[in-house]
Design a protein around this motif. Sequence first.
Motif, PDB file in Angstrom:
ATOM      1  N   THR A   1       0.848  -1.196   0.000  1.00 56.74           N
ATOM      2  CA  THR A   1       0.000   0.000   0.000  1.00 56.74           C
ATOM      3  C   THR A   1       0.881   1.243   0.000  1.00 56.74           C
ATOM      4  O   THR A   1       2.006   1.216   0.507  1.00 56.74           O
ATOM      5  CB  THR A   1      -0.914   0.066   1.255  1.00 56.74           C
ATOM      6  N   SER A   2       0.376   2.324  -0.566  1.00 56.78           N
ATOM      7  CA  SER A   2       1.064   3.613  -0.468  1.00 56.78           C
ATOM      8  C   SER A   2       0.116   4.716  -0.950  1.00 56.78           C
ATOM      9  O   SER A   2      -0.442   4.589  -2.036  1.00 56.78           O
ATOM     10  CB  SER A   2       2.326   3.626  -1.330  1.00 56.78           C
ATOM     11  N   PRO A   3      -0.067   5.775  -0.156  1.00 49.63           N
ATOM     12  CA  PRO A   3       0.424   5.894   1.214  1.00 49.63           C
ATOM     13  C   PRO A   3      -0.233   4.864   2.153  1.00 49.63           C
ATOM     14  O   PRO A   3      -1.237   4.273   1.813  1.00 49.63           O
ATOM     15  CB  PRO A   3       0.022   7.320   1.593  1.00 49.63           C
ATOM     16  N   SER A   4       0.388   4.720   3.344  1.00 46.55           N
ATOM     17  CA  SER A   4      -0.104   3.759   4.334  1.00 46.55           C
ATOM     18  C   SER A   4      -0.250   4.426   5.695  1.00 46.55           C
ATOM     19  O   SER A   4       0.483   5.367   6.002  1.00 46.55           O
ATOM     20  CB  SER A   4       0.887   2.598   4.495  1.00 46.55           C
ATOM     21  N   TRP A   5      -1.170   3.928   6.475  1.00 44.09           N
ATOM     22  CA  TRP A   5      -1.367   4.452   7.831  1.00 44.09           C
ATOM     23  C   TRP A   5      -1.684   3.342   8.804  1.00 44.09           C
ATOM     24  O   TRP A   5      -2.254   2.317   8.436  1.00 44.09           O
ATOM     25  CB  TRP A   5      -2.552   5.437   7.875  1.00 44.09           C
ATOM     26  N   GLU A   6      -1.345   3.593  10.063  1.00 46.21           N
ATOM     27  CA  GLU A   6      -1.824   2.746  11.146  1.00 46.21           C
ATOM     28  C   GLU A   6      -2.797   3.558  11.981  1.00 46.21           C
ATOM     29  O   GLU A   6      -2.633   4.767  12.138  1.00 46.21           O
ATOM     30  CB  GLU A   6      -0.653   2.274  12.020  1.00 46.21           C
ATOM     31  N   MET A   7      -3.798   2.876  12.482  1.00 44.85           N
ATOM     32  CA  MET A   7      -4.699   3.542  13.412  1.00 44.85           C
ATOM     33  C   MET A   7      -4.303   3.142  14.826  1.00 44.85           C
ATOM     34  O   MET A   7      -4.025   1.970  15.097  1.00 44.85           O
ATOM     35  CB  MET A   7      -6.145   3.131  13.172  1.00 44.85           C
TER      36      MET A   7
END
Length: 445
Positions: free
Chosen positions: A250-256
């Motif tokens: 994935t890109s961009p990627s995030w963590e919650m």
Amino acid sequence: KARANIEVNGKTYATDLMYNVPPNVLASTSRKLHLQKDHPVYITRQIIESKFPAPTYKYHNTFDPVVSVHENFDSLGFPPDHPGRSRSDTYYINKDTLLRTHTSAHQAQLFRASESDGFLISADVYRRDEVDRSHYPVFHQMEGARVWDREKVPNGDIVAAIYEDLARLPTHDVKVEDDSPAFDAERNPLQDGHHSAAEAEAVAKHLKRSLELMVVEIFTRAKAAAARQDPDFVDEPLRVRWVEAYFPFTSPSWEMEVYYQGDWLEVLGSGVVKQELLINAGVPSQVGWAFGIGLERIAMLLFQIPDIRLFWSQDKRFISQFVGVSDDLDQMKRFVPFSKYPACCRDVAFWLPSTSSSAAGGGTKASSHDFHENDVMEVIREITGDTVEDVKLVDSFTHPGTGRKSMCYRINYRSLVKTLTNRETNKLHAEVLQAMVERLGVEIR
Ligand code: PHE
């Protein structure tokens, strides 16, 4: 040397020298806690599914845990030298086949099938790891994804289509901290060969709202359960934040992350699907997001379950507490712990084996590049079953003269079902020592 075949869920596989699945882990492949009605893992799945409704999302809950190395790693863009591929991290059936380490292993096949705008996968996943109250070699994940097709949306306007879908989602009033920019050229790049900034931003907004609605549901249910049991329960407002992350696919990627008992706790990984995946899956005109979440960790918060081993327990005192909840989520209650049995600590101190290079002389000092801590963890699990609560490294040093390395681990024996006598603990510990000598070639000090 011929190697035995093994069986997983009724199918036979040929093993080779890569094989490293111990019997206790192999046996877990038939448990499927996410399909066991009224089990906390099942209930957690139900709650999450309720926020990703059919027919937009199609549910897949019976994929087999045996997948190819290609599905688990290559198709997702993991580089050949990624540490996750090593035998010390991953359970291999043979050189081409493994027990999936994450539900992302099924992304490509579902993008290719293209049966729905979105999907949710629930499944058991397998990782070699440490021994403590929050790690177990088998756990459950849910994968979710949502795509839009440039060739199917009105006027080919993906951005407009996504904002329309976003407007149909409910809102919530939980405070969300989201300081990172939508993308960052270095840390978290826009896939600019494939998406406009406006498209990636729209996808990100839909992703974040969808996942926020999911955690709001989970924590609302957790609080309701607490309040049903404890009239004095004080509600603390939920705090959620998004932080930049990295995943090969994935890109961009995030963590919650969610604020819980004084700490920020990572609850899920997510991002804009790498376009190569969709291209390779034969659906180049699609754009979308994906996420993955670990169910035990969420269930531990939801039900206040203090030890991950409990999920595998067939003890009535555990199972009976959740009966009826699958049919009526409003009956959900927190887990009431039964008595904790006393712990019994034993240390194991050993020298790592010298390598052949030093045995052959020539002045080479012993090295221990073959040793991995997970090997110690696994021997302990295999011998003791679920009677060890955690294992910690308490000391390690290298002998200045010989160059040999010594390590000392503290094993905390504590059964979930009974008090271990000293005698039982000593017997188990002696078996652990013997297995470590036989399998890891260490020398007990
Ligand atoms: N598979 C990732 C993990 O196990 C989570 C993830 C899924 C991240 C989908 C991004 C998208 O850590």
